[in-house]
Design a protein around this motif. Structure first.
Motif, mmCIF file in Angstrom:
data_model
loop_
_atom_site.group_PDB
_atom_site.id
_atom_site.type_symbol
_atom_site.label_atom_id
_atom_site.label_comp_id
_atom_site.label_asym_id
_atom_site.label_seq_id
_atom_site.Cartn_x
_atom_site.Cartn_y
_atom_site.Cartn_z
ATOM 1 N N ALA A 23 -3.996 -12.433 4.779
ATOM 2 C CA ALA A 23 -3.225 -11.318 5.350
ATOM 3 C C ALA A 23 -4.111 -10.174 5.808
ATOM 4 O O ALA A 23 -3.807 -9.012 5.566
ATOM 5 N N LEU A 24 -5.220 -10.515 6.478
ATOM 6 C CA LEU A 24 -6.056 -9.466 7.071
ATOM 7 C C LEU A 24 -5.540 -9.172 8.473
ATOM 8 O O LEU A 24 -5.056 -10.071 9.157
ATOM 9 N N MET A 25 -5.643 -7.918 8.881
ATOM 10 C CA MET A 25 -5.209 -7.562 10.234
ATOM 11 C C MET A 25 -6.285 -8.039 11.216
ATOM 12 O O MET A 25 -7.431 -7.570 11.145
ATOM 13 N N PRO A 26 -5.943 -8.953 12.115
ATOM 14 C CA PRO A 26 -6.973 -9.545 12.977
ATOM 15 C C PRO A 26 -7.618 -8.550 13.945
ATOM 16 O O PRO A 26 -8.721 -8.795 14.411
ATOM 17 N N TRP A 27 -6.929 -7.452 14.232
ATOM 18 C CA TRP A 27 -7.489 -6.483 15.187
ATOM 19 C C TRP A 27 -8.383 -5.459 14.506
ATOM 20 O O TRP A 27 -8.957 -4.606 15.157
ATOM 21 N N HIS A 72 -11.577 -13.164 12.451
ATOM 22 C CA HIS A 72 -11.717 -14.502 13.040
ATOM 23 C C HIS A 72 -13.180 -14.926 13.154
ATOM 24 O O HIS A 72 -13.452 -16.084 13.415
ATOM 25 N N HIS A 85 -14.861 -9.013 12.923
ATOM 26 C CA HIS A 85 -13.413 -9.201 12.842
ATOM 27 C C HIS A 85 -13.127 -10.454 12.007
ATOM 28 O O HIS A 85 -13.961 -11.365 11.970
ATOM 29 N N LEU A 117 0.825 -1.207 0.000
ATOM 30 C CA LEU A 117 0.000 0.000 0.000
ATOM 31 C C LEU A 117 0.860 1.258 0.000
ATOM 32 O O LEU A 117 0.350 2.367 -0.113
ATOM 33 N N MET A 161 -2.701 -6.239 -4.177
ATOM 34 C CA MET A 161 -2.242 -7.615 -3.976
ATOM 35 C C MET A 161 -3.264 -8.395 -3.146
ATOM 36 O O MET A 161 -3.748 -7.914 -2.123
ATOM 37 N N ASN A 168 -2.905 -16.354 2.135
ATOM 38 C CA ASN A 168 -3.345 -16.507 3.530
ATOM 39 C C ASN A 168 -4.203 -15.323 3.980
ATOM 40 O O ASN A 168 -4.327 -15.057 5.163
ATOM 41 N N PHE A 207 -8.162 0.847 6.137
ATOM 42 C CA PHE A 207 -6.716 1.049 6.303
ATOM 43 C C PHE A 207 -6.056 1.242 4.937
ATOM 44 O O PHE A 207 -5.230 2.137 4.751
ATOM 45 N N ALA A 208 -6.451 0.397 3.982
ATOM 46 C CA ALA A 208 -5.881 0.509 2.643
ATOM 47 C C ALA A 208 -6.249 1.847 2.001
ATOM 48 O O ALA A 208 -5.387 2.571 1.485
ATOM 49 N N ARG A 258 -10.193 -5.293 -0.341
ATOM 50 C CA ARG A 258 -9.110 -4.394 0.083
ATOM 51 C C ARG A 258 -8.197 -4.075 -1.097
ATOM 52 O O ARG A 258 -7.771 -2.932 -1.270
ATOM 53 N N PHE A 264 -3.554 -11.978 -1.099
ATOM 54 C CA PHE A 264 -2.636 -12.975 -0.560
ATOM 55 C C PHE A 264 -3.336 -14.308 -0.335
ATOM 56 O O PHE A 264 -4.522 -14.355 -0.026
ATOM 57 N N PHE A 288 -8.207 -11.471 19.727
ATOM 58 C CA PHE A 288 -8.932 -11.616 18.456
ATOM 59 C C PHE A 288 -8.889 -13.025 17.889
ATOM 60 O O PHE A 288 -8.409 -13.258 16.784
#
Ligand SMILES: Nc1ncnc2c1ncn2[C@@H]1O[C@H](COP(=O)(O)OP(=O)(O)OP(=O)(O)O)[C@@H](O)[C@H]1O
Ligand SMILES: [Mg+2]
Lengths: 274, 294
Positions: B115-119, B164, B162, A182, B109, B113, B128-129, B178, B111, A271
């Motif tokens: 690659a998300l921010m868990p919080w 999870h 979230h 980003l 991009m 896996n 965020f992006a 994203r 991913f 989380f």
């Protein structure tokens, strides 16, 4: 047998089957046996001379819990005051340590060079009992209050520093890849990605530090005057064992409460992990 | 080089490479082994490893390209170089004539896996992006973009969850949203559906097809699935086995758009193309196995 009765019986069994209920019953049973053994042993003089009975100790506990605050001078201070004194020392020393350890840990964790360069200090100082610093503290500050705070700060800095640096150094590389793709600035990456990602580690470091601070304060206060540690020491000089046992119990309870506060914080930032 | 010459260079490239958006020239990647003196003394030497060698590839605007090849051949290595996450040992990547040397928001991009921010919630992950790429955009517009992209991937109602709390398929929808929310020129996807079950995978392939028809952004996707490649791509890049993997063949996929599974499978060229890909993958994978046994 009617249907309703059947239902009731079934529910009863389920109630007894529940793991928590079983554990509680076992706990109460063992506590009962322990208290009985203590009471009998003390009455029949199985133990050392002067060992108080369980009932006397519980009476004392009740007395202290209902009369925590009185003040007849430094050698006869209510247990509540002593508890507050200990907590205040821990709070100040621990806060100073955390304010240093968290930012320093982040800095060290971000830079592999800094990590390698400073790690020897941390590794060397980590295993040293904080009480070893007591003479240094007394020499530096010439004041028992400041020395107490100093000892707590020294005691609680390492786990937080260590865990913070570890957490920051081991942030999932895919989060950093997202940030890089980003085009996020270094600061934004640190504050929005690295610190939140390391937060569970930081908090578990803070939790370990708090546990150690609470362990150390009691030992340190035996040598410093006032506080729960000194209260125990004083009762030892008075040779009054029930109050020592009561204080041990109270120290344990306060330790649990402090630990649970951090357990709750850990849960807040986990989380779904663990 | 001064700025001036750089500029004239890029103009030059534009003129010669008429229609190409992305150009890979002579791309190789060598992962250095351990051969310094210390390693030799401790006997822990490891030879250099050439993952990919001398890859040339041109990609036109608005095409969907998939890369397929035996596992471990260097597909991710190549995509990471295009993304700017990794640098090539030799060769250059240019996008619209500009040299790629670092990651940037012109490439979104996705991913494997997620690659998300868990919080962060779904909304915050996408936010965020958007806020990173468009910090000066009015908040109202940022919110609109976030909302539109959540809608686009069919996640309305899950904004405040979230990661999870979501299934794998839903998480990857967030990953896709994203990547798209920053309005990139190019979408890069490394086995985006690799971790999903077959059914969810099918749903998401359909989603990608639908979204791609709307936006027609150049996309480069890595996959192990022949059917997935045939459903989505305009061109399929088939790679040889590693080490020193390179491009074996590029297939043109002539199926008309918009596509769906049945029309694609009934196309006269479908079976022939599929057979060709199977043969290639079978041959290369068998060679990999054989070299392992030796
Ligand atoms: N950092 C590294 N250091 C050394 N070797 C590496 C490194 N990264 C990848 N490799 C090697 O380079 C080769 C290509 O890796 P790459 O991940 O690009 O393959 P891939 O085609 O994406 O495989 P897969 O289908 O399993 O995703 C592999 O043999 C791998 O072991
Ligand atoms: Mg890969």
């Amino acid at each position: 047998m009617t249907a309703v009765q059947k239902n009731v019986i079934k529910k009863d069994n389920q109630f007894l089957d529940n793991e928590n209920v079983k554990a509680l019953l076992l706990f109460l049973l063992s506590l009962g046996i322990f208290l009985l053994f203590w009471e009998m042993g003390a009455k029949l003089k199985w133990f050392a001379k002067g060992m108080p009975t369980a009932s006397l100790t519980i009476q004392e506990l009740w007395y202290w819990v209902t009369h925590p605050f009185y003040n007849n001078g430094p050698n006869d201070l209510g247990i509540g005051w002593n508890l507050l004194i200990s907590l205040r020392r821990v709070a100040i020393g621990y806060t100073i340590a955390s304010v240093i350890a968290v930012p320093l840990g982040i800095l060290v964790g971000i830079s592999p060079v800094a990590f390698k360069a400073f790690n020897p200090y941390f590794q060397l100082l980590k295993p040293v009992s904080p009480l070893a610093w007591l003479p240094i503290g007394l020499y530096l500050f010439r004041d028992s209050e400041l020395t107490g705070v100093f000892i707590i700060a020294i005691a609680s800095i390492w786990p937080t520093l260590n865990n913070t640096a570890f957490g920051v150094a081991n942030v999932d590389s895919s989060y950093l890849d997202v940030s890089r793709t980003l085009g996020a600035s270094r600061w934004r990456t640190i504050f929005k990605v690295i610190i939140p990602a390391a937060l569970p580690n930081i908090i578990s470091g803070l939790r370990i530090s708090m546990g150690i601070a609470w362990l150390v304060i009691v030992a340190a206060e035996m040598l410093l005057g006032t506080g729960l540690g000194y209260f125990i020491w004083n009762e030892w000089n008075n040779l009054y064992i029930p109050n020592i046992l009561v204080t041990i119990f109270i120290i344990g309870i306060v330790g649990i409460i402090l630990d649970q506060i951090f357990a709750y914080l850990e849960k807040l930032v986990s989380f779904g992990k663990k | 080089m001064t700025l001036d010459t750089l500029d004239s260079d890029s103009i030059d490239l534009n003129n010669t490479a008429t229609n190409y958006q992305i150009s890979l020239r002579n791309i190789s990647k060598v992962f250095p082994g351990n051969n310094n003196l210390l390693d030799k003394l401790t006997g822990k030497t490891k030879a250099d490893f050439t993952a990919i060698e001398e890859i040339d590839l041109d990609i036109e605007h608005n095409t969907f390209v998939t890369i397929i090849g035996p596992s471990g051949c260097g597909k991710s290595t190549m995509l990471d170089i295009i993304a700017g996450l990794s640098t090539a040992t030799t060769g250059t990547v240019t996008i619209d004539g500009q040299l790629v040397d670092k990651p940037g928001p012109d490439r979104g991009m996705v991913f494997q896996n997620y690659a998300l921010m868990p919080w962060m919630t779904v909304k915050d992950n996408i936010g965020f992006a958007v806020k990173t790429v468009y910090p000066k955009m009015p908040v109202k517009q940022q919110r609109r973009i976030i909302k539109e992209n959540i809608q686009l991937v069919g996640l309305t109602g899950a904004e405040n969850k979230h990661p999870h709390e979501l299934s794998g398929g839903m998480r990857q929808r967030v990953g896709i949203a994203r990547a798209l929310a920053i309005n990139p020129q190019i979408l890069l996807m490394d086995e985006p559906f690799g971790a999903l079950d077959a059914l969810t995978r099918g749903f998401l392939q359909d989603e990608i097809e639908r979204i791609w028809e709307q936006q027609r952004k150049t996309a480069i996707m890595i996959t192990h699935s022949i059917d997935e490649a045939l459903l989505l791509s305009d061109r399929i890049v088939m790679m040889t086995k590693g080490p020193a993997a390179t491009i074996a063949k590029v297939l043109e996929i002539p199926f008309p758009r918009p596509r769906d599974r049945t029309t694609v499978e009934n196309h006269p060229d479908y079976l022939k193309l599929k057979q060709q890909m199977e043969d290639h993958l079978y041959r290369e994978t068998r060679a990999v196995e054989a070299s392992r046994i030796k």
